[in-house]
Structures are given as C-alpha cells and as structure tokens.
Design a protein around this motif. Structure first.
Motif, mmCIF file in Angstrom:
data_model
loop_
_atom_site.group_PDB
_atom_site.id
_atom_site.type_symbol
_atom_site.label_atom_id
_atom_site.label_comp_id
_atom_site.label_asym_id
_atom_site.label_seq_id
_atom_site.Cartn_x
_atom_site.Cartn_y
_atom_site.Cartn_z
ATOM 1 N N ARG A 138 0.824 -1.216 0.000
ATOM 2 C CA ARG A 138 0.000 0.000 0.000
ATOM 3 C C ARG A 138 0.853 1.258 0.000
ATOM 4 O O ARG A 138 0.358 2.344 -0.328
ATOM 5 C CB ARG A 138 -0.911 0.014 1.226
ATOM 6 C CG ARG A 138 -1.946 -1.097 1.229
ATOM 7 C CD ARG A 138 -2.723 -1.111 2.520
ATOM 8 N NE ARG A 138 -3.469 -2.355 2.679
ATOM 9 C CZ ARG A 138 -4.047 -2.757 3.790
ATOM 10 N NH1 ARG A 138 -3.956 -1.992 4.867
ATOM 11 N NH2 ARG A 138 -4.690 -3.910 3.839
ATOM 12 N N HIS A 139 2.116 1.140 0.395
ATOM 13 C CA HIS A 139 2.997 2.303 0.445
ATOM 14 C C HIS A 139 3.712 2.552 -0.879
ATOM 15 O O HIS A 139 4.427 3.547 -1.012
ATOM 16 C CB HIS A 139 4.031 2.113 1.558
ATOM 17 C CG HIS A 139 3.438 2.026 2.927
ATOM 18 N ND1 HIS A 139 3.188 0.823 3.550
ATOM 19 C CD2 HIS A 139 3.005 2.984 3.781
ATOM 20 C CE1 HIS A 139 2.652 1.041 4.739
ATOM 21 N NE2 HIS A 139 2.527 2.345 4.901
ATOM 22 N N CYS A 140 3.529 1.682 -1.849
ATOM 23 C CA CYS A 140 4.183 1.839 -3.152
ATOM 24 C C CYS A 140 3.350 2.788 -4.007
ATOM 25 O O CYS A 140 2.353 2.389 -4.608
ATOM 26 C CB CYS A 140 4.343 0.481 -3.835
ATOM 27 S SG CYS A 140 5.410 -0.671 -2.945
ATOM 28 N N ASN A 141 3.756 4.052 -4.051
ATOM 29 C CA ASN A 141 2.958 5.087 -4.705
ATOM 30 C C ASN A 141 3.660 5.782 -5.862
ATOM 31 O O ASN A 141 3.162 6.781 -6.386
ATOM 32 C CB ASN A 141 2.518 6.135 -3.677
ATOM 33 C CG ASN A 141 3.696 6.765 -2.945
ATOM 34 O OD1 ASN A 141 4.852 6.494 -3.256
ATOM 35 N ND2 ASN A 141 3.405 7.604 -1.969
ATOM 36 N N TYR A 142 4.835 5.282 -6.237
ATOM 37 C CA TYR A 142 5.562 5.903 -7.345
ATOM 38 C C TYR A 142 6.284 4.821 -8.129
ATOM 39 O O TYR A 142 6.842 3.890 -7.528
ATOM 40 C CB TYR A 142 6.578 6.930 -6.808
ATOM 41 C CG TYR A 142 7.167 7.787 -7.908
ATOM 42 C CD1 TYR A 142 6.538 8.972 -8.288
ATOM 43 C CD2 TYR A 142 8.325 7.398 -8.578
ATOM 44 C CE1 TYR A 142 7.066 9.743 -9.305
ATOM 45 C CE2 TYR A 142 8.848 8.160 -9.596
ATOM 46 C CZ TYR A 142 8.212 9.333 -9.956
ATOM 47 O OH TYR A 142 8.725 10.101 -10.974
ATOM 48 N N PRO A 143 6.274 4.960 -9.476
ATOM 49 C CA PRO A 143 5.560 5.963 -10.262
ATOM 50 C C PRO A 143 4.052 5.819 -10.092
ATOM 51 O O PRO A 143 3.588 4.819 -9.538
ATOM 52 C CB PRO A 143 6.002 5.675 -11.692
ATOM 53 C CG PRO A 143 6.402 4.239 -11.683
ATOM 54 C CD PRO A 143 6.978 3.966 -10.342
ATOM 55 N N PRO A 144 3.266 6.804 -10.555
ATOM 56 C CA PRO A 144 1.814 6.765 -10.333
ATOM 57 C C PRO A 144 1.153 5.456 -10.751
ATOM 58 O O PRO A 144 0.204 5.005 -10.101
ATOM 59 C CB PRO A 144 1.311 7.943 -11.182
ATOM 60 C CG PRO A 144 2.456 8.907 -11.170
ATOM 61 C CD PRO A 144 3.693 8.061 -11.224
ATOM 62 N N SER A 145 1.671 4.823 -11.788
ATOM 63 C CA SER A 145 1.055 3.574 -12.245
ATOM 64 C C SER A 145 1.236 2.441 -11.242
ATOM 65 O O SER A 145 0.542 1.420 -11.326
ATOM 66 C CB SER A 145 1.623 3.164 -13.608
ATOM 67 O OG SER A 145 3.027 3.135 -13.594
ATOM 68 N N ALA A 146 2.135 2.611 -10.268
ATOM 69 C CA ALA A 146 2.292 1.584 -9.228
ATOM 70 C C ALA A 146 1.025 1.467 -8.388
ATOM 71 O O ALA A 146 0.728 0.404 -7.844
ATOM 72 C CB ALA A 146 3.489 1.924 -8.332
ATOM 73 N N ARG A 147 0.267 2.551 -8.302
ATOM 74 C CA ARG A 147 -0.978 2.530 -7.527
ATOM 75 C C ARG A 147 -2.032 1.623 -8.163
ATOM 76 O O ARG A 147 -2.998 1.242 -7.497
ATOM 77 C CB ARG A 147 -1.545 3.952 -7.416
ATOM 78 C CG ARG A 147 -0.666 4.924 -6.637
ATOM 79 C CD ARG A 147 -1.312 6.308 -6.645
ATOM 80 N NE ARG A 147 -0.510 7.322 -5.984
ATOM 81 C CZ ARG A 147 -0.573 7.624 -4.694
ATOM 82 N NH1 ARG A 147 -1.444 6.964 -3.926
ATOM 83 N NH2 ARG A 147 0.186 8.568 -4.174
ATOM 84 N N GLN A 148 -1.847 1.312 -9.433
ATOM 85 C CA GLN A 148 -2.815 0.467 -10.128
ATOM 86 C C GLN A 148 -2.553 -1.020 -9.921
ATOM 87 O O GLN A 148 -3.369 -1.861 -10.311
ATOM 88 C CB GLN A 148 -2.788 0.784 -11.631
ATOM 89 C CG GLN A 148 -2.947 2.259 -11.970
ATOM 90 C CD GLN A 148 -4.196 2.870 -11.376
ATOM 91 O OE1 GLN A 148 -5.274 2.269 -11.438
ATOM 92 N NE2 GLN A 148 -4.066 4.050 -10.774
#
Length: 294
Positions: A67-77
C-alpha cells in the motif's frame, strides 16, 4: 462442529490455493527460468524496490506491491498485498509470483523465510547505503534479465553523485539538522544514508557523531548544535504549506538557532529524499537546494 481458529483458517486458505494451483511460486533453484520466461510475475514488498523495478522496465511483470508503493503513479494500479511493515502472505500467494522481492530488515526477512518454506522464490536485498543501492540494482538486473538497463541506471545515479562531490564550495559546510520526528525530537545520525546524502552535497551533520542511527535529542542538544539548516521530510507532500506552518510554530522556541533565525527550515517530500532508489539524483538536488539556498 468445532469452529476453525484464525491460524487454522489461514492454513486452510493456503491449502486451497495449493490444491487449485493458484500460485506460481517456484523453488529457489527453479528461479533461473524466469530470466527468459514471459510468465515472470514479481511481487515487490517495498516502495524503493518497486521504483527500481519500474525503472528497469519491468512494469508489466509486477503483479503485486504494498500500500505504500505510490511511485511511479502507475504503481498505484497494481494489486496491493498488505503494507510495507506487514505484508499479507495470502495476498502475495494469490498473485502466483515467480519472484518476491523484499528488503533485509527483520519483518520482511521473516516473510521471505515463510514464503521460501512454502516454495516461493524470493530475493532479499540490503539497501542501507548508496553503494548497497547500486549493488541491489545490478543484482535485480542480473536476476531479471535487465543487465543493460541496470548498468545504465547505476551509471546515471553514480554520475550525479560524483558531480556533487566534485563541487568545491568556497565557504564552510553548512550544519544540517535532519529531523525525522518532532515529538519526541529524533534526528538522522551520522551512520545513516541521509548523512551520506547531506555530505555528498557539501553539508555536515549538525548533531555530530552518534551511537544510534536515528537518535532522540533534547532541546539543549539542538541549541548546542546551532544548525544552519533544518530539513524535515514529510509523508504528506500534497500538504507542504500546512506542514511548513506547523514547523514554523514548533521551531519558534529555538529562535537563537541560526536555521530558525534566518528562516531556513525546509519541509521536503519524504518519498523523494527518504527512499534509496532510482530517484537518488532528484533527492540530491532537493537536499542541495536546501543546504545552499539554490
């Protein structure tokens, strides 16, 4: 019928996954197959590892992140498999990984051991210094058939580091207090990678030699250190202005400190400066701007 306990229920779930063939874990000695296989499925259990994998061109192979993996933005997907501190093993297995990449601190090391007992291939990396970052990038490149990309990334980052080291400021190095927590006050000591980055851009740790990596310090120690610059990373970069106002209020009690007196308190994006990863060059730029008012 006797109710199934929580621990038993977890084993039942794992057993069902095994019977249905829903996971793709392989034994460690079988992991070499993923180098050329189009079925590579990677789970990353740390934000900086996720950033490295993306930087190596492995976005399509990543099937799980924290849940803490927020970069690059596509990691949120990507599918989330728990937190950085508490990965969910069942969620990891549900992604049928061919490789789970972890860091070497105790919680993740234990997760890696449990996964290996089940039959998963894991790769545990120590990234506590810049040199370890470079070695970890190269290790991932070798393990995942991205040698060329890994070498290029390391070359870019090491070149940025070298350029900063070659600068020769004509003035004494500014004393930098790197605050990781206000209450109680806790700072980055001289045994941290933060100290390494501050030193790389020409600053010096205001607190001096320390026994601990991130020691607590007293108000008296802050006053005695007389830092020229105070830097605070925040995990809420979208609210930097609010964080700055709060910081100004907190440090008002230290008016005799040069950093406070001269308005040199900086709130910076913790995701950039506090992760040892492929944005190291950007981190050095951020820190240098604070240290040298650039």
């Amino acid at each position: 019928m006797r109710a199934i306990g929580k621990d038993q229920a977890g084993y039942v779930v794992l057993a069902v996954l095994m019977v249905l063939g829903l996971w793709g874990c392989s034994k460690r000695h079988e992991a070499d197959a993923m180098e050329t296989s189009s079925q590579t499925r990677i789970v990353s259990l740390a934000p900086n590892l996720t950033e490295i994998l993306f930087a190596l061109g492995l976005e399509d192979e990543i099937v799980g992140v924290t849940r803490h993996c927020n970069y690059p933005p596509s990691a949120r997907q990507k599918r989330q498999v728990g937190t950085f501190w508490q990965p969910d093993i069942e969620a990891v297995l549900a992604q049928r990984p061919t490789l789970v990449v972890t860091l070497g601190f105790e919680q993740q090391r234990q997760v890696a051991l449990r996964l290996e007992r089940i039959g998963c291939a894991t790769l545990t990396l120590e990234i506590d210094t810049v040199d370890q970052l470079y070695e970890s990038i190269l290790t991932l490149g070798r393990a995942l058939a991205r040698n060329e990309q890994a070498q290029a990334l390391v070359a870019r980052l090491s070149d940025a580091q070298r350029q900063w080291r070659q600068r020769k400021p004509a003035v004494s190095p500014p004393k930098v207090l790197w605050v990781v927590q206000r209450e109680p006050l806790r700072v980055a000591g001289t045994k941290t990678f933060i100290n390494e980055l501050v030193k790389t851009v020409g600053g010096v740790n205001a607190i001096g030699p320390t026994l601990h990596f991130y020691p607590p310090i007293s108000a008296e120690q802050v006053l005695a250190a007389q830092p020229d610059v105070i830097i605070e990373p925040t995990d809420e970069p979208a609210h930097l202005d609010d964080q700055r106002r709060l910081a100004e209020g907190f440090y008002a009690a230290y008016r005799s400190v040069p950093a406070v007196r001269n308005g040199r308190i900086y709130i910076v994006d913790g995701d950039v400066v506090s992760r040892l990863g492929p944005r190291l060059d950007e981190a050095l730029e951020h820190i240098a701007r604070c240290v040298w008012q650039e």
